[in-house]
Structures are given as C-alpha cells and as structure tokens.
Design an enzyme around this catalytic site. Structure first.
Site, PDB file in Angstrom:
ATOM      1  N   ASP A  12      -0.105   5.039   0.670  1.00 49.95           N
ATOM      2  CA  ASP A  12      -0.411   6.069   1.672  1.00 49.95           C
ATOM      3  C   ASP A  12      -0.326   5.493   3.082  1.00 49.95           C
ATOM      4  O   ASP A  12      -1.110   4.610   3.436  1.00 49.95           O
ATOM      5  CB  ASP A  12      -1.827   6.619   1.448  1.00 49.95           C
ATOM      6  CG  ASP A  12      -1.988   7.280   0.079  1.00 49.95           C
ATOM      7  OD1 ASP A  12      -1.030   7.917  -0.375  1.00 49.95           O
ATOM      8  OD2 ASP A  12      -3.070   7.151  -0.513  1.00 49.95           O
TER       9      ASP A  12
ATOM     10  N   ASP B  96       0.878  -1.154   0.000  1.00 49.73           N
ATOM     11  CA  ASP B  96       0.000   0.000   0.000  1.00 49.73           C
ATOM     12  C   ASP B  96       0.929   1.221   0.000  1.00 49.73           C
ATOM     13  O   ASP B  96       2.104   1.120   0.363  1.00 49.73           O
ATOM     14  CB  ASP B  96      -0.885  -0.030   1.246  1.00 49.73           C
ATOM     15  CG  ASP B  96      -1.725   1.218   1.383  1.00 49.73           C
ATOM     16  OD1 ASP B  96      -2.381   1.603   0.396  1.00 49.73           O
ATOM     17  OD2 ASP B  96      -1.728   1.825   2.483  1.00 49.73           O
TER      18      ASP B  96
HETATM   19  C1  G6P Z   1      -5.846   5.537  -0.438  1.00 51.54           C
HETATM   20  C2  G6P Z   1      -5.798   6.423   0.787  1.00 51.54           C
HETATM   21  C3  G6P Z   1      -7.177   6.986   1.092  1.00 51.54           C
HETATM   22  C4  G6P Z   1      -7.770   7.643  -0.143  1.00 51.54           C
HETATM   23  C5  G6P Z   1      -7.828   6.664  -1.305  1.00 51.54           C
HETATM   24  C6  G6P Z   1      -8.302   7.328  -2.583  1.00 51.54           C
HETATM   25  O1  G6P Z   1      -6.500   4.354  -0.089  1.00 51.54           O
HETATM   26  O2  G6P Z   1      -5.331   5.700   1.895  1.00 51.54           O
HETATM   27  O3  G6P Z   1      -7.043   7.930   2.132  1.00 51.54           O
HETATM   28  O4  G6P Z   1      -9.077   8.123   0.132  1.00 51.54           O
HETATM   29  O5  G6P Z   1      -6.513   6.151  -1.532  1.00 51.54           O
HETATM   30  O6  G6P Z   1      -7.340   8.262  -2.988  1.00 51.54           O
HETATM   31  P1  G6P Z   1      -7.579   9.409  -4.073  1.00 51.54           P
HETATM   32  O7  G6P Z   1      -6.235  10.097  -4.145  1.00 51.54           O
HETATM   33  O8  G6P Z   1      -7.940   8.755  -5.355  1.00 51.54           O
HETATM   34  O9  G6P Z   1      -8.663  10.273  -3.564  1.00 51.54           O
HETATM   35 MG    MG Z   2      -2.745   3.229   3.505  1.00 48.49          MG
END
Ligand code: G6P
Ligand code: MG
Length: 218
Positions: A10, A8
């Site tokens: 983020d 993952d």
């Molecule tokens: C990851 C992050 C989330 C985020 C999602 C969508 O899973 O951990 O916090 O909401 O991605 O990301 P985006 O940049 O497409 O909004």
């Molecule tokens: Mg994450």
C-alpha cells in the site's frame, strides 16, 4: 550482498493508501468523528486496529463496537479494491520488478494488510513475487520487525541481505529494527529515517540503487 527485496504494498507498488484513507473517512463520517487527510497521515502503514484507535482518540467504545467498526471499514475498503487492475501499479513498479527478477534478486511483499493477496492478484503481479507476507503472517504489526523477518525467512535470506521499500514511517522503523536496508519512498518528513529516500519508484534502477546502498554502508 543484497539478495532480496521486500516491497510494502500500500503506497509503494500501488496507491491503495488512498483507498484505506477513503474507507476510514467514510467510517469517521458515519460516527460523527472529525477526520480528514491531515488526520490520516499518522495512519499510513499502521495496522487496522491501531488506525481505528488513532481515529477514536480518547472516545470510549466497547470491544464489540470496535470489532464492528473495523469490519465496516474493511467492507468499504474491500469494495474499493474490487476493480484494481495492472493499471493501478504505480509508475516504475513493473520495470523494477522485472529488473530484479533478471538480476536474480528474490522478491517478497511485506504488507500488514489482510487484503494484500487480493490486491497482488488484482495488480497481476502474483507470478512476479517469490513470497507474500501479509496481515495473517505474524501477530505483532509494524513497527515491530516481525513481518519483514517473516518475509526474509520465506525467501531463505538473512535480514542484512534484504532491502525494504516502504512509504510509511512505521514501516521504515520495522525494517530498521529487523536489521535490513531501507529505501523510503515519499517526503523526508515521513521516511527520512531510511538509508535512501526517493520520491517514488519511477525510473528507479536496481543497478544504481545497489551502488548507492553500498556507498551508505561504507
Ligand atoms: C497496510 C496499510 C494500512 C492498513 C494495514 C492493515 O499497512 O498501509 O493502511 O491499515 O495494512 O490493512 P487491512 O487491509 O488488513 O485492514
Ligand atoms: Mg505502505
């Protein structure tokens, strides 16, 4: 035998989880909706739309309003990640990526974010990964297994040959549903469902982790 690792992004390789939080906080403030770090906890690793739904609670908005708010949040987020550089890699990330490469382990990014590619480029690790599964790759977000299955497929591996590193409960759930090994990074309250829980990537050695995982499977 484990042949691939799916990271993952983020909150695992870099702390963009903080930027997601800040962008949602700005949106919530503008909308006069109560929100704070604690309220952000369930949003970790959750898709953009599902995150907004959690913030809105039972407040009613039209679909165009929802779209506008998702775009506005994304605009704030994209602004925050403009300056991402290799300095933003979390401790241990590069060492582990390099050790995996040396060991002949395939590497993928499995992030729900539509901005994952931009972040990977900014971090300077694009040439260290074999595949990127991102917010454009599949329809169903985590905790559905789809994104990780897509990543494994990109690597040419079976789910049981892959281990997923995740910082979010939804991500651990997704990886387990995919039939993969899991390493949870963070507090057990959050990632306790994983096969192995570690505080973060600092000092993580692939050789040691592999031994631990084979213990778990006995
Ligand atoms: C990851 C992050 C989330 C985020 C999602 C969508 O899973 O951990 O916090 O909401 O991605 O990301 P985006 O940049 O497409 O909004
Ligand atoms: Mg994450």
């Amino acid at each position: 035998d484990i042949r691939g690792v799916i990271f993952d992004l983020d909150g695992v390789l870099t702390d963009t989880a903080e930027y997601h939080y800040l962008a949602w906080q700005q949106l919530a403030d503008e909308e006069g909706i109560p929100f704070n770090r604690q309220a952000n906890e369930p949003l970790r690793g959750v898709s953009r739309r599902a995150s907004l739904m959690l913030i809105l609670g039972d407040r009613q908005y039209s679909e165009p309003e929802i779209q506008e708010m998702m775009e506005r949040k994304n605009h704030y987020y994209v602004e925050l990640i403009q300056t991402i550089s290799p300095k933003d890699l979390l401790p241990g990330a590069i060492a582990l990526l390099d050790e995996l490469r040396q060991a002949g382990i395939k590497i993928a990014i499995g992030s729900a974010s539509k901005n994952a590619r931009m972040v990977v480029e900014g971090l300077g690790i694009a040439d260290k990964v074999d595949a990127i599964a991102d917010g454009y790759s599949v329809e169903r977000p985590k905790p559905a297994p789809d994104l990780f299955l897509y990543a494994a497929n990109q690597l040419g591996l079976e789910p049981q040959q892959c281990v997923v590193f995740e910082d979010a409960a939804a991500g651990i759930e997704a990886a387990l549903a995919a039939g993969m090994w899991t390493v949870g990074l963070g507090p057990p309250e959050r990632v306790g469902a994983s096969h192995i829980v570690l505080p973060n990537l600092a000092g993580v050695k692939w050789a040691e982790l592999q031994a631990k995982l084979s213990d778990v499977s006995k």
